[in-house]
Design a protein around this motif. Structure first.
Motif, PDB file in Angstrom:
ATOM      1  N   ILE A   1      -9.223 -13.633  -5.681  1.00 31.68           N
ATOM      2  CA  ILE A   1      -8.561 -14.848  -5.192  1.00 31.68           C
ATOM      3  C   ILE A   1      -8.990 -15.246  -3.777  1.00 31.68           C
ATOM      4  O   ILE A   1      -8.856 -16.381  -3.379  1.00 31.68           O
ATOM      5  CB  ILE A   1      -7.012 -14.737  -5.261  1.00 31.68           C
ATOM      6  N   GLY A   2      -9.490 -14.300  -3.006  1.00 33.36           N
ATOM      7  CA  GLY A   2      -9.912 -14.633  -1.636  1.00 33.36           C
ATOM      8  C   GLY A   2      -8.744 -14.707  -0.660  1.00 33.36           C
ATOM      9  O   GLY A   2      -8.740 -15.535   0.242  1.00 33.36           O
ATOM     10  N   LYS A   3      -7.738 -13.812  -0.850  1.00 33.69           N
ATOM     11  CA  LYS A   3      -6.590 -13.764   0.070  1.00 33.69           C
ATOM     12  C   LYS A   3      -6.381 -12.323   0.530  1.00 33.69           C
ATOM     13  O   LYS A   3      -6.015 -11.461  -0.295  1.00 33.69           O
ATOM     14  CB  LYS A   3      -5.318 -14.284  -0.615  1.00 33.69           C
ATOM     15  N   PRO A   4      -6.591 -12.066   1.822  1.00 34.38           N
ATOM     16  CA  PRO A   4      -6.579 -10.685   2.300  1.00 34.38           C
ATOM     17  C   PRO A   4      -5.277  -9.941   1.983  1.00 34.38           C
ATOM     18  O   PRO A   4      -4.195 -10.457   2.246  1.00 34.38           O
ATOM     19  CB  PRO A   4      -6.779 -10.814   3.824  1.00 34.38           C
ATOM     20  N   LYS A   5      -5.432  -8.756   1.384  1.00 38.08           N
ATOM     21  CA  LYS A   5      -4.317  -7.812   1.120  1.00 38.08           C
ATOM     22  C   LYS A   5      -3.166  -8.455   0.351  1.00 38.08           C
ATOM     23  O   LYS A   5      -1.994  -8.095   0.545  1.00 38.08           O
ATOM     24  CB  LYS A   5      -3.805  -7.236   2.435  1.00 38.08           C
ATOM     25  N   PHE A   6      -3.476  -9.396  -0.518  1.00 34.86           N
ATOM     26  CA  PHE A   6      -2.441 -10.141  -1.245  1.00 34.86           C
ATOM     27  C   PHE A   6      -1.692  -9.248  -2.240  1.00 34.86           C
ATOM     28  O   PHE A   6      -0.488  -9.389  -2.446  1.00 34.86           O
ATOM     29  CB  PHE A   6      -3.114 -11.313  -1.978  1.00 34.86           C
ATOM     30  N   ILE A   7      -2.424  -8.354  -2.886  1.00 32.07           N
ATOM     31  CA  ILE A   7      -1.796  -7.494  -3.910  1.00 32.07           C
ATOM     32  C   ILE A   7      -1.223  -6.259  -3.230  1.00 32.07           C
ATOM     33  O   ILE A   7      -1.950  -5.411  -2.698  1.00 32.07           O
ATOM     34  CB  ILE A   7      -2.825  -7.081  -4.991  1.00 32.07           C
ATOM     35  N   THR A   8       0.093  -6.164  -3.284  1.00 32.32           N
ATOM     36  CA  THR A   8       0.789  -5.067  -2.616  1.00 32.32           C
ATOM     37  C   THR A   8       1.219  -4.017  -3.661  1.00 32.32           C
ATOM     38  O   THR A   8       1.132  -4.259  -4.874  1.00 32.32           O
ATOM     39  CB  THR A   8       2.015  -5.626  -1.872  1.00 32.32           C
ATOM     40  N   ALA A   9       1.688  -2.869  -3.166  1.00 33.56           N
ATOM     41  CA  ALA A   9       1.980  -1.745  -4.073  1.00 33.56           C
ATOM     42  C   ALA A   9       3.000  -2.120  -5.155  1.00 33.56           C
ATOM     43  O   ALA A   9       2.880  -1.691  -6.306  1.00 33.56           O
ATOM     44  CB  ALA A   9       2.478  -0.554  -3.263  1.00 33.56           C
ATOM     45  N   ASP A  10       3.979  -2.955  -4.798  1.00 34.54           N
ATOM     46  CA  ASP A  10       5.018  -3.310  -5.776  1.00 34.54           C
ATOM     47  C   ASP A  10       4.482  -4.189  -6.908  1.00 34.54           C
ATOM     48  O   ASP A  10       5.185  -4.434  -7.892  1.00 34.54           O
ATOM     49  CB  ASP A  10       6.181  -4.042  -5.069  1.00 34.54           C
ATOM     50  N   MET A  11       3.244  -4.668  -6.775  1.00 35.75           N
ATOM     51  CA  MET A  11       2.660  -5.526  -7.816  1.00 35.75           C
ATOM     52  C   MET A  11       1.788  -4.721  -8.781  1.00 35.75           C
ATOM     53  O   MET A  11       1.162  -5.302  -9.674  1.00 35.75           O
ATOM     54  CB  MET A  11       1.815  -6.639  -7.176  1.00 35.75           C
ATOM     55  N   VAL A  12       1.731  -3.400  -8.579  1.00 38.38           N
ATOM     56  CA  VAL A  12       0.803  -2.571  -9.355  1.00 38.38           C
ATOM     57  C   VAL A  12       1.574  -1.488 -10.094  1.00 38.38           C
ATOM     58  O   VAL A  12       2.470  -0.854  -9.534  1.00 38.38           O
ATOM     59  CB  VAL A  12      -0.242  -1.929  -8.404  1.00 38.38           C
ATOM     60  N   LYS A  13       1.197  -1.290 -11.357  1.00 34.97           N
ATOM     61  CA  LYS A  13       1.827  -0.229 -12.160  1.00 34.97           C
ATOM     62  C   LYS A  13       1.251   1.130 -11.743  1.00 34.97           C
ATOM     63  O   LYS A  13       0.054   1.232 -11.467  1.00 34.97           O
ATOM     64  CB  LYS A  13       1.517  -0.493 -13.639  1.00 34.97           C
ATOM     65  N   GLU A  14       2.079   2.138 -11.709  1.00 31.62           N
ATOM     66  CA  GLU A  14       1.617   3.505 -11.428  1.00 31.62           C
ATOM     67  C   GLU A  14       0.511   3.880 -12.430  1.00 31.62           C
ATOM     68  O   GLU A  14       0.678   3.695 -13.640  1.00 31.62           O
ATOM     69  CB  GLU A  14       2.832   4.448 -11.597  1.00 31.62           C
ATOM     70  N   GLY A  15      -0.619   4.340 -11.922  1.00 28.32           N
ATOM     71  CA  GLY A  15      -1.691   4.786 -12.812  1.00 28.32           C
ATOM     72  C   GLY A  15      -2.642   3.692 -13.269  1.00 28.32           C
ATOM     73  O   GLY A  15      -3.534   3.936 -14.088  1.00 28.32           O
ATOM     74  N   ALA A  16      -2.492   2.481 -12.739  1.00 28.33           N
ATOM     75  CA  ALA A  16      -3.393   1.390 -13.129  1.00 28.33           C
ATOM     76  C   ALA A  16      -4.778   1.574 -12.495  1.00 28.33           C
ATOM     77  O   ALA A  16      -4.931   2.306 -11.513  1.00 28.33           O
ATOM     78  CB  ALA A  16      -2.805   0.050 -12.681  1.00 28.33           C
ATOM     79  N   VAL A  17      -5.769   0.890 -13.090  1.00 34.48           N
ATOM     80  CA  VAL A  17      -7.104   0.824 -12.489  1.00 34.48           C
ATOM     81  C   VAL A  17      -7.193  -0.527 -11.787  1.00 34.48           C
ATOM     82  O   VAL A  17      -6.921  -1.564 -12.409  1.00 34.48           O
ATOM     83  CB  VAL A  17      -8.199   0.963 -13.578  1.00 34.48           C
ATOM     84  N   VAL A  18      -7.541  -0.519 -10.508  1.00 32.84           N
ATOM     85  CA  VAL A  18      -7.504  -1.753  -9.716  1.00 32.84           C
ATOM     86  C   VAL A  18      -8.906  -2.098  -9.217  1.00 32.84           C
ATOM     87  O   VAL A  18      -9.552  -1.296  -8.535  1.00 32.84           O
ATOM     88  CB  VAL A  18      -6.532  -1.604  -8.519  1.00 32.84           C
ATOM     89  N   ILE A  19      -9.362  -3.290  -9.598  1.00 34.92           N
ATOM     90  CA  ILE A  19     -10.695  -3.760  -9.202  1.00 34.92           C
ATOM     91  C   ILE A  19     -10.503  -4.922  -8.231  1.00 34.92           C
ATOM     92  O   ILE A  19      -9.961  -5.970  -8.593  1.00 34.92           O
ATOM     93  CB  ILE A  19     -11.503  -4.252 -10.434  1.00 34.92           C
ATOM     94  N   ASP A  20     -10.956  -4.718  -7.021  1.00 34.46           N
ATOM     95  CA  ASP A  20     -10.746  -5.705  -5.951  1.00 34.46           C
ATOM     96  C   ASP A  20     -12.057  -6.442  -5.667  1.00 34.46           C
ATOM     97  O   ASP A  20     -13.003  -5.869  -5.130  1.00 34.46           O
ATOM     98  CB  ASP A  20     -10.281  -4.949  -4.692  1.00 34.46           C
ATOM     99  N   VAL A  21     -12.103  -7.711  -6.049  1.00 32.46           N
ATOM    100  CA  VAL A  21     -13.338  -8.497  -5.871  1.00 32.46           C
ATOM    101  C   VAL A  21     -13.346  -9.198  -4.509  1.00 32.46           C
ATOM    102  O   VAL A  21     -14.396  -9.557  -3.988  1.00 32.46           O
ATOM    103  CB  VAL A  21     -13.483  -9.546  -7.005  1.00 32.46           C
ATOM    104  N   GLY A  22     -12.185  -9.374  -3.926  1.00 33.16           N
ATOM    105  CA  GLY A  22     -12.067 -10.166  -2.693  1.00 33.16           C
ATOM    106  C   GLY A  22     -12.909  -9.633  -1.552  1.00 33.16           C
ATOM    107  O   GLY A  22     -13.020  -8.417  -1.357  1.00 33.16           O
ATOM    108  N   THR A  23     -13.524 -10.542  -0.833  1.00 38.41           N
ATOM    109  CA  THR A  23     -14.212 -10.164   0.415  1.00 38.41           C
ATOM    110  C   THR A  23     -13.745 -11.151   1.475  1.00 38.41           C
ATOM    111  O   THR A  23     -14.164 -12.309   1.477  1.00 38.41           O
ATOM    112  CB  THR A  23     -15.749 -10.216   0.282  1.00 38.41           C
ATOM    113  N   ASN A  24     -12.853 -10.688   2.320  1.00 34.21           N
ATOM    114  CA  ASN A  24     -12.260 -11.566   3.334  1.00 34.21           C
ATOM    115  C   ASN A  24     -12.546 -10.982   4.712  1.00 34.21           C
ATOM    116  O   ASN A  24     -12.304  -9.797   4.949  1.00 34.21           O
ATOM    117  CB  ASN A  24     -10.744 -11.621   3.140  1.00 34.21           C
TER     118      ASN A  24
END
Ligand code: NAP
Length: 296
Positions: free
Chosen positions: A214-237
């Motif tokens: 999305i192009g928004k620094p640190k937008f996805i916080t811990a409460d938005m992620v399920k325990e044990g998920a795989v997280v791919i961060d494309v953003g470069t800000n």
């Protein structure tokens, strides 16, 4: 609480480059040197950096590399003439016109003018359509790189819920389209979100695999992620940082420090998805050369 395994683009791309070197050697033994041309219009500093990196990587791999630099005053007709010339050039197997173009130039018309057989960015509607029906000639570089990261890190995608945040034509949309296909590194249940999505955290929390572009620094916080998920961060800000030598540093769209304590695996920024894009561009160029060599 867990600490995530890091999925590193340098490692994954290193393995792919080793395979590409072998394929390039096979082509060279037949007298074929894969050739990539990059057209840069204007003097956008970020674009200049990307174009230099692409040329350097071609040279490292022993590929033929051409950089065409045109002034920002270039007309649409002049740019289309250059595209037509590259379409005809037998030494060039793939080429791209670096985006964004200066104001006044029609990006869509330029992309449409590229021979689909040389469209290594996979932006031409023909190639986008082929990808969507599951018969791709090329895959767009950044999502293809992410798919390789998942496959080569042993992340199962079949039957998993992939949530893609962002619907751009270069990342979000093709990522979702690739994940819903049949086959290895796909077969996922896919949700794609955008800036109008209601209650985004409720959706991202359902993700087994969360891809954020999305192009928004640190937008996805811990409460938005399920325990044990795989997280791919494309953003470069680029954000200000008085302690960094340049006065700024790169951060992703994910709040890495907190999310890594919850995810099973995560890509850092920098060093995650970033190196994969050029790698897959090189792979597409080698593929274009192999295709032409086999007369397809
Ligand atoms: P883009 O064209 O600006 O698109 C951003 C997308 O994010 C849009 O679809 C937008 O939705 C969506 N969005 C914005 N805010 C949102 C929110 N609050 N909730 C959900 N969706 C939201 O961006 P892009 O070209 O895909 O790039 C995204 C990021 O990835 C950038 O930081 C870029 O620099 C980076 N990137 C990195 C690489 C690489 O590492 N190789 C390659 C490409 C891009 P709407 O459509 O509703 O506006």
């Amino acid at each position: 609480m867990m600490t995530a395994k890091l999925i590193l683009g340098k490692e994954v791309s290193g393995n792919i480059y080793a395979e590409l070197r072998e394929r390039i050697a096979t082509l060279k033994a037949k007298g074929i040197t894969p050739g990539l041309a990059v057209v840069l219009v204007g003097d956008d500093p970020a674009s200049q950096v990307y174009v230099r990196m692409k040329g350097k990587k071609c040279e490292e791999l022993g590929m033929h590399s051409v950089t065409v630099v045109l002034p920002k005053e270039t007309t649409q007709a002049e740019l289309l003439a250059k595209v037509a010339e590259l379409n005809r050039d037998p030494a060039i197997h793939g080429f791209l016109v670096q985006l964004p173009l200066p104001k006044g130039l029609d990006e869509e018309a330029v992309i449409n003018a590229i021979d689909p057989a040389k469209d290594v960015d996979c932006f031409h509607p023909y190639n986008v359509g082929k990808m969507l029906i599951g018969e791709p000639d090329f895959l767009p570089a950044t999502p293809a790189g992410i798919q390789q990261m998942l496959v080569r890190s042993g992340v199962e995608t079949a039957g998993r819920h992939v949530v893609v945040v962002g619907r751009s034509n270069i990342v979000g949309k093709p990522m979702a389209a690739m994940m819903l296909q049949k086959g290895r590194g796909a077969d996922a249940t896919v949700t794609i979100t955008n800036s109008k999505t209601r209650d985004l955290p409720a959706i991202t929390r359902q993700a087994d695999i969360l891809v954020v572009a999305i192009g928004k620094p640190k937008f996805i916080t811990a409460d938005m992620v399920k325990e044990g998920a795989v997280v791919i961060d494309v953003g470069t800000n680029r954000v200000p940082d008085a302690t960094a030598p340049k006065g700024s540093r790169l951060v992703g769209d994910v709040d890495f420090e907190v999310v890594k304590e919850k995810a099973a695996a995560i890509t850092p920024v920098p060093g995650g998805v970033g190196p994969m894009t050029i790698c897959m561009l090189m792979a597409n160029t080698v593929h274009a050369a192999e295709k032409r060599a086999s007369g397809q």
